[in-house]
Each structure stands twice: as structure tokens, then as C-alpha cells.
Design an enzyme around this catalytic site. Structure first.
Site, mmCIF file in Angstrom:
data_model
loop_
_atom_site.group_PDB
_atom_site.id
_atom_site.type_symbol
_atom_site.label_atom_id
_atom_site.label_comp_id
_atom_site.label_asym_id
_atom_site.label_seq_id
_atom_site.Cartn_x
_atom_site.Cartn_y
_atom_site.Cartn_z
ATOM 1 N N ALA A 103 14.032 5.484 3.920
ATOM 2 C CA ALA A 103 15.365 4.895 3.757
ATOM 3 C C ALA A 103 15.321 3.459 3.265
ATOM 4 O O ALA A 103 16.331 2.771 3.242
ATOM 5 C CB ALA A 103 16.110 4.949 5.097
ATOM 6 N N LYS A 136 13.219 -3.677 8.317
ATOM 7 C CA LYS A 136 13.438 -4.824 7.423
ATOM 8 C C LYS A 136 14.396 -4.394 6.330
ATOM 9 O O LYS A 136 14.607 -3.207 6.060
ATOM 10 C CB LYS A 136 12.115 -5.323 6.834
ATOM 11 C CG LYS A 136 11.319 -4.310 5.999
ATOM 12 C CD LYS A 136 11.751 -4.227 4.552
ATOM 13 C CE LYS A 136 10.934 -3.196 3.781
ATOM 14 N NZ LYS A 136 11.618 -2.762 2.523
ATOM 15 N N ASP A 192 3.696 -2.059 2.554
ATOM 16 C CA ASP A 192 4.708 -2.756 3.355
ATOM 17 C C ASP A 192 4.199 -3.186 4.731
ATOM 18 O O ASP A 192 4.821 -4.021 5.391
ATOM 19 C CB ASP A 192 5.940 -1.851 3.573
ATOM 20 C CG ASP A 192 6.875 -1.841 2.380
ATOM 21 O OD1 ASP A 192 6.595 -2.576 1.398
ATOM 22 O OD2 ASP A 192 7.870 -1.108 2.412
ATOM 23 N N PRO A 199 15.706 5.443 10.463
ATOM 24 C CA PRO A 199 15.573 6.563 9.522
ATOM 25 C C PRO A 199 14.351 6.389 8.616
ATOM 26 O O PRO A 199 13.974 5.265 8.268
ATOM 27 C CB PRO A 199 16.863 6.499 8.702
ATOM 28 C CG PRO A 199 17.816 5.734 9.539
ATOM 29 C CD PRO A 199 17.004 4.759 10.324
#
Length: 263
Positions: free
Chosen positions: A93, A8, A132, A90
């Protein structure tokens, strides 16, 4: 069973206030993008976790896929599984890749063993994995508030635009990211801004972490400038960095940047 957890980006990120528990209240728009890991979960004689691709730091027991299994195993009599994770997104990030892997593991276990968990119940489990993680249960454009766990779907469709995105490989710790921010209420909410024409975003839509991170890492600021020089309608760092993205009307060809059509 195989699935493909996606990343996202943050469209705007306001640090609104510091909480009594030491965390910060934020406001941001989470938008799913088609940069994906590959995740396979299958019933097995004994539990095993295998990862490939990008090297994942830390002990296996701290991986969110493993934690997701352990979480459901506590409440349900589910058999051992074997998990294979191909890591393309990654880590550290600002892309939420690890959170997606954990959330998608919950969804897969729910389907694989017919646990009957609703999206709301899965979100409650996902929140135990990280702030998240609940976003990736429904995986749709969402306004996130409080620590990022209060989610309100938003009617936002960037279909037909192209995303250029690049992670310059600079590690920005959470401590560093928050050390220079000054929490404040924004004059215009992220929710209101992202529903305006995208051409207005450049002047209105901010990631508050840029103010603290750019002076320490001018390469990240330069990357954002290069996105605009290449014709981006809007460009920003995502999350607490160091990944930068640009939204373009046409597909962008660049030797280092990844490019996706948005859906």
C-alpha cells in the site's frame, strides 16, 4: 519484548532515472506516521512465527521478520525465538509496513541479545532485507535517494498537523506502477520543496507514480480530490499506491479515513 513498528508516507516521489541494474533512482522524503503493527519477540525452545490481524500473503519463510532473524543468526550465535506479529498496516500500500516489521525485528534482536550493533550496522543488515528497510532503523524524517537506500536526515517537523489516510483496497503492482513513468530530473528537489511552507507543497510536490496510476485507477485520483475538498493543505498518493493521505490543520472526521495527529 514488545514494540510497535510504524508506517511511513512519501512526501513527494520523483523517479529520477533508470539504472543499469533495472532498478530506478528516486528522490523522496520518508516521514514516519503513527499507524502501527504490534511485534513481540521472545526467546524460545524452537523458532516459531505467528501472525494475526490482516492476512499476510506468501510463505512464512518470505516474511521479513523471519528473514531478519535468519540474517542475524548467520553471523551471531543467537538462540531460537518466537515471533508474534499483529498486522494492522495494509500490505502493498506504499506504507512500508513490512519493511518496518523487518527493521524492528533487527532492532529487537540486537537489544534482546545485546549484540552491540550500531545504527549504521543495523542499516546495513536492513538493506539486505529491502530498499525501504534501513529507513526504519533511525525512523526519522529522511531524504531517500538512489533506490531509496541512501538516507539523509532532514529537519522537518509536522507536529500539530493532522493526517487523514485511506487505503481503498486497490492492488497496484510494482510492474504496473513503473510501466507508465518517464524518469526525469526534477527542477526543484524534494529536499528543497519540503523545507518551504506547507502551503506551497500542493503546486510543487509531486508523486510521479500518480501520472501512470491515476488513468488506470480513477478511484485513487478521486480519493485525492476528496481530501482536498475536505480541506487538506496537501494531499498525495504515497509510494506506488494505492494509499492516499491528506495533511490537515484540524482533525478530520470521516467514516472511512483513519486520522492521526502527527509528531
Amino acid at each position: 519484548m514488545i514494540t510497535f513498528p510504524n508506517a511511513k508516507i512519501n512526501l513527494g516521489l520523483n523517479i529520477v532515472s533508470k539504472r543499469d541494474d533495472g532498478y530506478h533512482n528516486i528522490e523522496s522524503c520518508f516521514y514516519p506516521i503513527p499507524w502501527r503493527d504490534s511485534l513481540e519477540v521472545m526467546e524460545a525452545a524452537s523458532f516459531a512465527f505467528h501472525s494475526y490481524g490482516l492476512k499476510i500473503p506468501g510463505d512464512t519463510s518470505s516474511n521479513l521478520c523471519v528473514k531478519a532473524y535468519d540474517l542475524l543468526k548467520t553471523d551471531f550465535d543467537i538462540p531460537p525465538v518466537e515471533i508474534h506479529l499483529l498486522k494492522n498496516i495494509p500490505m502493498g500500500a506504499g506504507l512500508g509496513g513490512g519493511s518496518a516489521d523487518g527493521a524492528f525485528t533487527l532492532k529487537m534482536l540486537n537489544d534482546l541479545f545485546s549484540l552491540g550493533l550500531s545504527d549504521s550496522m543495523l542499516e546495513a543488515y536492513a538493506l539486505q532485507l529491502g530498499s525501504d528497510c534501513p529507513f526504519f532503523i533511525r525512523n526519522q524524517p529522511t531524504i531517500a535517494t538512489d533506490r531509496g537506500e541512501q538516507l539523509e536526515p532532514i529537519d522537518l517537523d509536522l507536529s500539530g498537523y493532522y493526517l487523514a489516510i485511506h487505503n481503498p483496497g486497490i492492488h497496484v503492482s510494482t510492474k504496473e506502477a513503473y510501466s507508465g513513468v518517464k524518469p526525469k530530473e526534477s527542477e526543484i528537489s524534494v529536499s528543497e520543496i519540503v523545507q518551504r511552507p506547507i502551503e506551497q507543497w500542493k503546486e510543487l510536490l509531486r508523486n510521479d507514480f500518480e501520472a501512470s496510476i491515476f488513468p488506470n485507477h480513477p478511484e485513487i485520483e478521486q480519493l485525492k480530490k476528496e481530501m482536498y475538498e475536505a480541506g487538506a493543505i496537501y494531499a498525495s498518493m504515497t509510494g506506488s499506491g494505492s494509499t492516499v493521505f491528506g495533511v490537515f490543520e484540524d482533525e478530520i472526521a470521516h467514516t472511512e479515513w483513519k486520522s492521526f495527529e502527527l509528531h
